[in-house]
Structures are given as structure tokens and as C-alpha cells.
Motif scaffolding. Structure first.
Motif, PDB file in Angstrom:
ATOM      1  N   SER A 291       0.837  -1.217   0.000  1.00 14.91           N
ATOM      2  CA  SER A 291       0.000   0.000   0.000  1.00 14.91           C
ATOM      3  C   SER A 291       0.865   1.256   0.000  1.00 14.91           C
ATOM      4  N   LEU A 292       1.981   1.209   0.735  1.00 13.43           N
ATOM      5  CA  LEU A 292       2.854   2.382   0.746  1.00 13.43           C
ATOM      6  C   LEU A 292       3.414   2.641  -0.662  1.00 13.43           C
ATOM      7  N   GLU A 294       2.000   1.929  -3.411  1.00 12.12           N
ATOM      8  CA  GLU A 294       0.911   2.501  -4.215  1.00 12.12           C
ATOM      9  C   GLU A 294       0.680   3.964  -3.857  1.00 12.12           C
ATOM     10  N   GLU A 295       0.704   4.254  -2.546  1.00 15.60           N
ATOM     11  CA  GLU A 295       0.510   5.649  -2.132  1.00 15.60           C
ATOM     12  C   GLU A 295       1.549   6.551  -2.758  1.00 15.60           C
ATOM     13  N   LYS A 296       2.749   6.023  -2.909  1.00 12.32           N
ATOM     14  CA  LYS A 296       3.812   6.846  -3.492  1.00 12.32           C
ATOM     15  C   LYS A 296       3.760   6.824  -5.016  1.00 12.32           C
ATOM     16  N   GLY A 297       2.740   6.189  -5.566  1.00 12.16           N
ATOM     17  CA  GLY A 297       2.540   6.260  -7.014  1.00 12.16           C
ATOM     18  C   GLY A 297       3.150   5.122  -7.815  1.00 12.16           C
ATOM     19  N   TYR A 447      10.323  12.754  -1.052  1.00  8.91           N
ATOM     20  CA  TYR A 447       8.966  12.213  -1.102  1.00  8.91           C
ATOM     21  C   TYR A 447       7.991  13.080  -0.325  1.00  8.91           C
ATOM     22  N   ASP A 451       4.598  14.260  -1.982  1.00  4.72           N
ATOM     23  CA  ASP A 451       3.306  14.019  -1.336  1.00  4.72           C
ATOM     24  C   ASP A 451       2.554  15.328  -1.109  1.00  4.72           C
ATOM     25  N   ARG A 454       0.873  16.402  -4.243  1.00  9.70           N
ATOM     26  CA  ARG A 454      -0.295  15.569  -4.546  1.00  9.70           C
ATOM     27  C   ARG A 454      -1.485  15.975  -3.657  1.00  9.70           C
ATOM     28  N   VAL A 455      -1.187  16.156  -2.380  1.00  8.52           N
ATOM     29  CA  VAL A 455      -2.264  16.495  -1.436  1.00  8.52           C
ATOM     30  C   VAL A 455      -2.829  17.890  -1.748  1.00  8.52           C
ATOM     31  N   THR A 463      -7.160  15.100  -8.866  1.00  9.01           N
ATOM     32  CA  THR A 463      -6.602  13.824  -8.429  1.00  9.01           C
ATOM     33  C   THR A 463      -5.579  13.352  -9.448  1.00  9.01           C
TER      34      THR A 463
END
Ligand code: AMP
Ligand code: ZN
Length: 477
Positions: A291-292, A294-297, A447, A451, A454-455, A463
Motif C-alpha cells: 500500500s505504501l 501505491e501511495e507513493k505512485g 517524497y 506528497d 499531490r495532497v 486527483t
């Protein structure tokens, strides 16, 4: 096929007990937390092994346990119960976290295209099988009761330390490590088959048994689950290298003492994924999960490619930079495949020749990095695109990088011209500048900044979607 066998310490020709069939066992996860990507390295490489055996024509029956009881923080029967600790951490019951993390494990596996073994068996489902083997071991004099627990008596064996890679003295130290000595043990290396007494009294799961109300040790579960589904003879047993001792050593002790004959012929051990700081763990440093990534793309398949690019018997060092390189390689690979057209005649001779090179790599102790090279060599071939595409699809039965589907997506016009068409030129220019800034931040391994961008965009209803073809965006209306 030649495969390195930890038992003989040589690369042995793989010959199963029964022609054409393979009985394969894999130690499954302890489901007290998410799997980290190091755990998943082991499962990726074991997946390639299973798929290659099937590809080579074997009928593979693979069994995996789920450890939901009995695994203590030290593999040598000391420390807290990992499951109990997990349950306390999350204020849930042991069975609740077992279910949650078993599902999470298989969801991660799916993202990495790791096939679920034909049979998956949780330890808590096999208590009668554990009791039966422990009774047999007691009957045969290989086990004894002391201080409320049942122990395996390693002094009854001619040879306990079967994986000779280890130095006996070091192992004894390993057993003693971090241990308040268990004075019930007759020999240092003895291990628990059934606990009725442990340091902590709040053990949630206990079962009635002829040895008293209690719960099984970790090692007994694999011996019994393998026996339940695969009988008394295994062809190949896999796990991460840290499992070789004491876990696999103890599995062998139990199974062979019960059966009175050799149990498993080949032992396949995957070496560790490390970080620059050393062995990866769930408790120290950044907890690296799928998941991490994926969160980082990152697409999880970039991590799969990263693993395939190196040999399973070498330690592999994870860094974001290394993963970035794999992500770029994956994107390029998909785009090169997308550029092939399903045209021309099928060239059987060229197909056979390339396939032979691919098999040669994997037959040689599963050299996946050479197998990936064989895949790249396909592009250099002087043959039809049809043949090349057929080869790529064929190799991907083993490599499982989803190459054909990813290339098909990359070929679609909307991949090249994303569905952001109706935003103003001004907004598009702004978003694209932000995407570029984020890409640059990632390239510099900043990172936090990536992040933040992105946020910040998300807060404006924008998105970002990282795809194999690059970053796209959607804008909320
Ligand atoms: P566990 O869930 O702790 O029982 O571990 C699951 C599997 O991951 C076992 O086969 C371990 O040997 C393996 N493993 C643990 N740490 C690593 C690591 N850093 N790299 C590769 N495999 C690992
Ligand atoms: Zn096991």
C-alpha cells in the motif's frame, strides 16, 4: 531443472518422487500485521518457482499454512505471542486480526500477481492433527513433558542441524540469544510442541488436549498441515532464509521422527530483502508495504520486476532509487510491447529458440534476471511481431508482469490523450507544471515534497493517477 538445495548445499537436478507431479509446501505468513515487501519478495520468488514448474509441465500441488497461533516473537519459543501482541495493539480479538491480515496478505499477493496456492490452511483449523503428531512423537520417545509443556527432544536425533550452512556453535548461541533460559528443556536446542504454560497468562486461544489446556508451538503446524494435504513425502519446501533455522530444522526433526523416513527432498530458501540500514522489519524504520508503494505512485508490478531482476539467493537491497529504476524499466518495457503489431507469420523456429534461452535461464537455479534478459532479447530478434508477442505472452505465464494487458492499455488512444480534455489551457498548464514538480521531487527522493504536491492538488479537486504510461489527472466538477 537444476535447483540449489539447502539440504545438500549443491545445485541438484530436480527429480520429484512421482513422475510429472510436484508436492510443494510453503510456509505462510504470520497474520498479526501487514506483510512487508521483504516477506513478499519470498512469496514472489516462490510464485515464480511454482509457475515455472507448471510451465515445464509438472502437475504442482502447493500447500500454504496461515500462522494464526503459536508464533512467538523469538523463533526459539520465547517472547510474546505475535498474534496476541497484534490483537492488543489493535484492541481486537486474535481471530479478528487473523482474518483481517489474511485478507490483506492475499490482496497484496493479487496486486503482485502472486497466485494463491491451491490449498491454504490456517493453523487454528488443524488442532486434532497437531495433537495426533505430538502423541506419536511422545509414543516414539522423541518428545517429553516438562513444566506443563511438551518438548521435542533433539538429543534423540542422529543429526539435528541438517542445514549444514550453519555452524553448530553459532546456532546454539542463536538459540540462547535474548533468552531467559527455559529450564524445562533437557537440551538447549529442544523446542516446544505444545504449550500449557507460558510467560503470559492472557493467551486468548487454547484448546483441550491430552497434554492439558493449551496451544501448539509454531513449528508443529507446518509438519502437520503438510502431512494433511501432501502425505508423508514432499518434493520441495520453501520459505525465506531466516526460516531455515530453527523453523525448518524443527519441521524436519518432527516429520522425520514421526514418519521414520526422509520427508522432503529439496529445500528452497529465498534470501532477504534488506534496506540500507539492514534487515527489513515491521517494527523498525519505515514499514514498507504494498500500500505504501501505491501511495507513493508505484505500480506494485514494478516491485515484482525489481525482484525478478536479481537472483533469489542473493540479498537484495531496497531503495526508492532502485525502485524508480525498475519503474522506468517497466514503463519502457510496456511501451516497447505496445509498439509491436500483431502482424506477420508465426515463426515456430524462432519461437522455440527464444523459449529455449528463457528455459535455460530458469533451469539454471531459477536465474530470473537472465530470464528477464531473455525477454528483452525478444525485441532484438529478426522475426515477425506476431512471434515476438507470442513469446512475451508465453514468458509472462511465469514472470507474471501483466505485460500483454498493460501494453494493450498503453495502445488505447485515451492512454495517449487522457480524459482531461475539457479543462482550460490555463488549468492544464498549471496541473502539468505541478506534475512535473512532483516528478522532479521524486527523482530527488524528496517524497515529502512529492506528497505535499499531490495532497495540495487533491484539495483543489485534482486527483493524480499514476499509470504505467505516466501521471494523469482528473478534475472534480
Ligand atoms: P512471517 O510472516 O514473519 O512468518 O514471514 C513470512 C515469510 O517472509 C517467511 O518465509 C520469512 O522467511 C520471509 N521473510 C521475512 N523477512 C524477510 C525479508 N527481509 N526478505 C525476504 N523474506 C523475508
Ligand atoms: Zn513452516
Amino acid at each position: 531443472m537444476k535447483i540449489y538445495n539447502s539440504l545438500t548445499r549443491t545445485r541438484d537436478e530436480f527429480i520429484p518422487n512421482e513422475a510429472g507431479k510436484v508436492a510443494m509446501y510453503t510456509c505462510g505468513p504470520t497474520v498479526y500485521h501487514y506483510a512487508h515487501i521483504g516477506n513478499l519478495r519470498s512469496y514472489i520468488m516462490e510464485d515464480v518457482l511454482e509457475k515455472y514448474l507448471s510451465y515445464a509441465g509438472y502437475d504442482v500441488k502447493r500447500v500454504m499454512n496461515i500462522t494464526d497461533v503459536g508464533h512467538l516473537t523469538s523463533d526459539a519459543d520465547t517472547g510474546e505471542d505475535k498474534m496476541l501482541k497484534g490483537a492488543q495493539r489493535e484492541k481486537k480479538t486474535v481471530m479478528e486480526i487473523a482474518k483481517f491480515y489474511t485478507d490483506a496478505f492475499f490482496a497484496d499477493c493479487e496486486k503482485l500477481r502472486i497466485k494463491k496456492p491451491e490449498i491454504v490452511e490456517p493453523a487454528t483449523g488443524c488442532i486434532p492433527e497437531f495433537i495426533k503428531m505430538i502423541e506419536q512423537l511422545l509414543e516414539k520417545g522423541y518428545a517429553y513433558a516438562a513444566g506443563g509443556n511438551i518438548y521435542f527432544d533433539t538429543s534423540k536425533l542422529e543429526k539435528y542441524y541438517v542445514f549444514n550452512d550453519f555452524n553448530e556453535e553459532d546456532l546454539e548461541v542463536g538459540v540462547r540469544d535474548s533468552v531467559e533460559e527455559d529450564t524445562n528443556k533437557r537440551n538447549k536446542a529442544d523446542f516446544v510442541l505444545w504449550f500449557t504454560k507460558s510467560k503470559f497468562e492472557d493467551q486468548e486461544l487454547k484448546w483441550e488436549s491430552p497434554f492439558g489446556l493449551g496451544y501448539p508451538g509454531w513449528h508443529i503446524e507446518c509438519s502437520c498441515i503438510a502431512r494433511k494435504h501432501l502425505g508423508e513425502y514432499l518434493d520441495i519446501h520453501c520459505g525465506g532464509i531466516d526460516n531455515a533455522f530453527p523453523h525448518h530444522t524443527n519441521e524436519i526433526a518432527q516429520s522425520e521422527s514421526t514418519f521414520g523416513h526422509k520427508w522432503c527432498n529439496y529445500w528452497f530458501h529465498v534470501h532477504h530483502l534488506n534496506t540500507a540500514g539492514g534487515k527489513m522489519s515491521k517494527s523498525k524504520g519505515e514499514f514498507l508495504t504494498v500500500s505504501l508503494l501505491e501511495e507513493k505512485g508505484y505500480d506494485p508490478l514494478c516491485y515484482r520486476l525489481f525482484c525478478l531482476q536479481s537472483h533469489y539467493r542473493k540479498n537484495l537491497v531496497f531503495s526508492w532509487e532502485n525502485l524508480d529504476n525498475a519503474a522506468v524499466a517497466y514503463r519502457k518495457l510496456v511501451n516497447r510491447i505496445a509498439a509491436l503489431k500483431d502482424e506477420g507469420e508465426m515463426d515456430e523456429a524462432a519461437f522455440a529458440e527464444a523459449k529455449a534461452r528463457f528455459c535455460e535461464a530458469l533451469d539454471n537455479d531459477m536465474n530470473t534476471s537472465l530470464a528477464v534478459t531473455a525477454l528483452y532479447d525478444v525485441f532484438k530478434m529478426k522475426t515477425s511481431d506476431k512471434t515476438k508477442l507470442a513469446l512475451i505472452a508465453d514468458f509472462d505465464r511465469v514472470l507474471s508482469l501483466d505485460l500483454i494487458a498493460a501494453a494493450a492499455k498503453a495502445r488505447k488512444p485515451e492512454a495517449a490523450a487522457p480524459a482531461e480534455a475539457d479543462v482550460s489551457d490555463e488549468l492544464r498548464a498549471y496541473i502539468e507544471a505541478q506534475i512535473e514538480a512532483r516528478r522532479a521531487a521524486k527523482a530527488e527522493k524528496n517524497y515529502a515534497e512529492a506528497d505535499r504536491i499531490r495532497v495540495a492538488l487533491a484539495e483543489q479537486g485534482i486527483t493524480l493517477i499514476d499509470t504505467k504510461e505516466g501521471t494523469r489527472f482528473t478534475v472534480a466538477k
